[in-house]
Design an enzyme around this catalytic site. Structure first.
Site, short mmCIF file in Angstrom:
data_model
loop_
_atom_site.label_atom_id
_atom_site.label_comp_id
_atom_site.label_asym_id
_atom_site.label_seq_id
_atom_site.Cartn_x
_atom_site.Cartn_y
_atom_site.Cartn_z
N ASP A 67 0.82 -1.21 0.00
CA ASP A 67 0.00 0.00 0.00
C ASP A 67 0.85 1.26 0.00
O ASP A 67 2.07 1.21 0.18
CB ASP A 67 -0.97 -0.01 1.20
CG ASP A 67 -0.29 -0.37 2.52
OD1 ASP A 67 0.95 -0.33 2.59
OD2 ASP A 67 -1.00 -0.69 3.48
N ASN A 136 -7.83 -2.76 14.57
CA ASN A 136 -9.21 -3.08 14.21
C ASN A 136 -9.29 -4.24 13.22
O ASN A 136 -10.31 -4.48 12.60
CB ASN A 136 -9.93 -1.84 13.65
CG ASN A 136 -9.25 -1.30 12.39
OD1 ASN A 136 -8.31 -1.91 11.87
ND2 ASN A 136 -9.71 -0.17 11.90
N HIS A 138 -7.50 -4.53 10.41
CA HIS A 138 -7.26 -4.24 8.98
C HIS A 138 -5.96 -4.88 8.51
O HIS A 138 -5.02 -5.09 9.28
CB HIS A 138 -7.33 -2.73 8.69
CG HIS A 138 -6.17 -1.89 9.12
ND1 HIS A 138 -6.27 -0.95 10.12
CD2 HIS A 138 -4.90 -1.81 8.66
CE1 HIS A 138 -5.11 -0.34 10.26
NE2 HIS A 138 -4.25 -0.84 9.39
N GLU A 143 -9.88 -1.60 5.51
CA GLU A 143 -10.53 -1.29 6.79
C GLU A 143 -11.76 -2.18 7.00
O GLU A 143 -12.27 -2.78 6.05
CB GLU A 143 -10.96 0.18 6.79
CG GLU A 143 -9.80 1.16 6.66
CD GLU A 143 -9.06 1.38 7.99
OE1 GLU A 143 -9.23 0.57 8.92
OE2 GLU A 143 -8.32 2.37 8.09
C1 GLP Z 1 -0.85 0.46 8.65
C2 GLP Z 1 -0.38 -0.31 7.42
C3 GLP Z 1 -0.56 -1.79 7.61
C4 GLP Z 1 0.01 -2.20 8.95
C5 GLP Z 1 -0.78 -1.56 10.06
C6 GLP Z 1 -0.25 -1.89 11.44
O1 GLP Z 1 -2.14 0.93 8.57
N1 GLP Z 1 -1.03 0.09 6.22
O2 GLP Z 1 0.06 -2.48 6.55
O3 GLP Z 1 -0.06 -3.59 9.09
O4 GLP Z 1 -0.73 -0.14 9.90
O5 GLP Z 1 0.84 -1.08 11.73
P1 GLP Z 1 1.88 -1.30 12.89
O6 GLP Z 1 2.74 -2.42 12.45
O7 GLP Z 1 2.63 -0.01 12.97
O8 GLP Z 1 1.11 -1.60 14.11
#
Ligand code: GLP
Length: 264
Positions: A67, A136, A138, A143
């Site tokens: 992404d 959440n 995702h 989402e």
């Molecule tokens: C973001 C990214 C995801 C990631 C998520 C969790 O929204 N787009 O790919 O898995 O956050 O992030 P973190 O690893 O910082 O908790």
């Protein structure tokens, strides 16, 4: 599904980096789906160390990221392009034309979504997709409420994701409100998925992923249907999961099992 249990964040990172390194070493060509966020940072550090120590050639490695934020130029310090440069690409020598992220700065985002799907297909699909997980549930930027049938698409980020990601920006107002992300269907087509989770803040999402009903309200739950899912999680992230569930799902003590995954 296999669940690999780690003591803590560092052990989770080591197990994950060993799996990625194994995929690189044992394949003549490998397409890695890569992720950003706080979770994979030490995994990338350790992967860089292994690659440097072994002097492993990377000419056969292709990477396709999950992404990117909409509206940020690739050299903007908050873009996922920059994140990947800083945490991985600048330290190792994957040919630059073999590393790919969505272009969130383009004027025609819909054409960009199509281009990205075609890019993945032209590589023969993703061999090993690395994933984090949002609080959440995702995955990528899919989402809650996202259809399981989605390909690469544009999303409006939820207030909770904007808040969670604000830690990487100077203020919450700077966090983009939209992103371009591989869809759930895109992610599910990967031959193998490696999902990482660390910390109590991920415990509810991991419980849903491992024990919950499959529902679009928690996007990660669809991964229960993936034929080759590896979850590497630390004890805090697994703290809400019943021991019975772990036994049933195929808890494994070390990463040696990985030699038998489908794409190697
Ligand atoms: C973001 C990214 C995801 C990631 C998520 C969790 O929204 N787009 O790919 O898995 O956050 O992030 P973190 O690893 O910082 O908790």
């Amino acid at each position: 599904m296999k669940v690999l249990i780690a003591e803590d964040y560092n052990e989770m990172s080591k197990k994950a980096s060993d799996i990625l390194f194994h995929a690189i070493v044992t394949n003549k060509k490998v397409v890695l789906g890569l992720a950003t966020g706080g979770t994979p940072i030490t995994t990338y550090d350790l992967l860089v160390e292994s690659i440097k120590a072994s002097k492993q050639s990377l000419t056969h490695v292709h990477t396709i990221n999950l992404d990117e934020y909409v509206g940020l130029q690739s050299d903007c310090r908050h873009s996922y392009h920059r994140f990947m440069e800083e945490h991985l690409f600048q330290h190792i020598s994957i040919p630059t034309n073999q590393t790919h992220l969505p272009n969130g700065a383009t004027t025609d985002l819909h054409i960009e979504c199509q281009r990205y799907e075609e890019l993945i297909a032209s590589h023969g699909g993703i061999d090993l997709q690395l994933l984090g997980i949002g609080k959440n549930g995702h995955i990528g930027f899919n989402e809650p409420g996202t259809s399981f049938l989605t390909n690469t698409h544009i999303v409006n980020l939820t207030p909770s994701t904007i808040k969670a990601n604000a830690r990487f920006f100077s203020s919450i107002d700077e966090v983009p409100k939209q992103a371009i992300t591989m869809g759930i269907s895109t992610i599910m087509k990967s031959k193998c998925i490696l999902l990482l989770a660390s910390g109590k803040s991920k415990a509810t999402a991991i419980k849903e992923l491992l024990e919950g009903q499959i529902t679009e309200k928690c996007p990660a739950t669809i991964l229960q249907k993936h034929p080759d899912l590896i979850v590497v999680a630390d004890k805090d992230a697994l703290s809400e999961v019943k021991e019975d569930t772990l036994e049933k799902l195929g808890k494994v003590q070390n990463e040696l099992f990985f030699t038998k995954t489908t794409f190697s």
